[in-house]
Design an enzyme around this catalytic site. Structure first.
Site, mmCIF file in Angstrom:
data_model
loop_
_atom_site.group_PDB
_atom_site.id
_atom_site.type_symbol
_atom_site.label_atom_id
_atom_site.label_comp_id
_atom_site.label_asym_id
_atom_site.label_seq_id
_atom_site.Cartn_x
_atom_site.Cartn_y
_atom_site.Cartn_z
ATOM 1 N N GLU A 260 9.123 0.259 -3.897
ATOM 2 C CA GLU A 260 8.257 -0.934 -3.837
ATOM 3 C C GLU A 260 8.921 -2.115 -4.535
ATOM 4 O OE1 GLU A 260 4.452 0.396 -5.470
ATOM 5 O OE2 GLU A 260 3.760 0.842 -3.425
ATOM 6 N N HIS B 193 0.854 -1.191 0.000
ATOM 7 C CA HIS B 193 0.000 0.000 0.000
ATOM 8 C C HIS B 193 0.890 1.241 0.000
ATOM 9 C CE1 HIS B 193 -3.428 2.555 0.769
ATOM 10 N NE2 HIS B 193 -2.675 3.187 1.651
ATOM 11 N N LEU C 250 -9.339 -3.227 6.133
ATOM 12 C CA LEU C 250 -8.647 -2.692 4.955
ATOM 13 C C LEU C 250 -7.385 -1.921 5.347
ATOM 14 C CD1 LEU C 250 -8.935 -2.275 1.835
ATOM 15 C CD2 LEU C 250 -9.959 -0.066 2.383
HETATM 16 C C1 GAR Z 1 1.346 0.277 -6.394
HETATM 17 O O1 GAR Z 1 2.069 1.459 -6.266
HETATM 18 C C2 GAR Z 1 0.691 -0.104 -5.090
HETATM 19 O O2 GAR Z 1 1.331 0.440 -3.973
HETATM 20 C C3 GAR Z 1 -0.679 0.471 -5.230
HETATM 21 O O3 GAR Z 1 -1.013 0.369 -6.574
HETATM 22 C C4 GAR Z 1 0.170 0.472 -7.347
HETATM 23 C C5 GAR Z 1 0.098 -0.590 -8.410
HETATM 24 O O4 GAR Z 1 1.080 -0.390 -9.352
HETATM 25 N N1 GAR Z 1 -1.601 -0.252 -4.417
HETATM 26 C C6 GAR Z 1 -2.677 0.290 -3.866
HETATM 27 O O5 GAR Z 1 -2.981 1.446 -4.012
HETATM 28 C C7 GAR Z 1 -3.502 -0.676 -3.028
HETATM 29 N N2 GAR Z 1 -4.346 0.042 -2.160
HETATM 30 P P1 GAR Z 1 1.480 -1.554 -10.352
HETATM 31 O O6 GAR Z 1 0.196 -2.116 -10.942
HETATM 32 O O7 GAR Z 1 2.305 -0.880 -11.398
HETATM 33 O O8 GAR Z 1 2.243 -2.585 -9.573
#
Ligand code: GAR
Length: 223
Positions: free
Chosen positions: A179, A114, A149
């Site tokens: 990440e 997240h 959540l």
């Molecule tokens: C990521 O940055 C993740 O942290 C976020 O969505 C992005 C997906 O990127 N997740 C959330 O917001 C979950 N609540 P990606 O599809 O390029 O991996």
């Protein structure tokens, strides 16, 4: 076909899949010992599905728009996962709320990432919300998934200091670069059986984790 060897893992996505790509890259580079048995998306247009195809990973779509209601979506998701019986489920930009039943079933075996330093900024639009404050830091958290959540026990955080003239885009780029370090690292800890969740407590290398491990941008090393 499964890509890689080891812990049977399924990745759930909704969009671009850059975290999925980081996981695939780490497996292909021999830095991550899991077997990616499938990629599941709730959205047929998710670009991450192309990434999975390119890597030879089986894909499944459970299109939420074809489901009459939330419980039908949950049931289909549960059934699809049940056909694979993954040992680990990795939510990588999966933007549907997972039902309590599924999170309980996979408790300790389901991870999420997240984009905030949880417990700050659960929910959506975290970059915009943090820039509206004078908070000096932002980042991303990997945590075990529980029914609440974005509130499951945190494992590791990537932390960046917000710069002058930072924009949502610049901040997102810096956080997402982190990440791609912390998510494969966490998954490898699980694969090596160094990390688990027992009675709601995170254990890493035989010690309970009272606070998440924090990786600061300036000291971050690749996996
Ligand atoms: C990521 O940055 C993740 O942290 C976020 O969505 C992005 C997906 O990127 N997740 C959330 O917001 C979950 N609540 P990606 O599809 O390029 O991996």
């Amino acid at each position: 076909m499964t890509v890689g060897h080891g812990l049977k893992t399924v990745v759930l996505i909704s969009g671009n899949g850059t975290n999925l790509q980081a996981i695939i890259d780490a497996i292909q580079a021999g830095r991550l010992s899991v077997g990616l048995a499938g990629v599941l998306s709730d959205c047929p247009e998710a670009y991450g599905l192309e990434r999975a195809h390119a890597a030879g990973i089986p894909t499944t779509v459970v299109d939420y728009r074809n489901c009459a209601d939330r419980s039908e979506f949950d049931r289909k998701l549960h059934d699809e996962l049940g056909t694979v019986e993954p040992e680990l489920i990795v939510l990588a930009g999966f933007m549907r709320v997972i039902s309590d039943g599924l999170t309980e079933h996979y408790r300790g075996r389901m991870l999420n990432i997240h984009p905030s330093l949880l417990p700050k900024y659960p929910g959506l639009h975290t970059y915009r919300r943090v820039l509206e404050t004078d908070d000096p830091y932002h980042g991303s958290t990997v945590h075990f998934v529980t029914p609440q959540l974005d509130a499951g026990p945190p494992i590791i955080q990537y932390r960046v200091r917000i710069r002058d003239a930072e924009t949502e885009e610049s901040l997102a780029a810096r956080v997402q670069a982190g990440e791609y370090i912390i998510y494969p690292r966490t998954i490898e800890w699980i694969a090596e059986r160094r990390l688990d969740l027992r009675d709601g407590t995170v254990w890493l290398d035989g010690q309970t984790l009272q606070q998440p491990v924090v990786v600061d941008e300036e000291y971050a090393q690749p996996l």
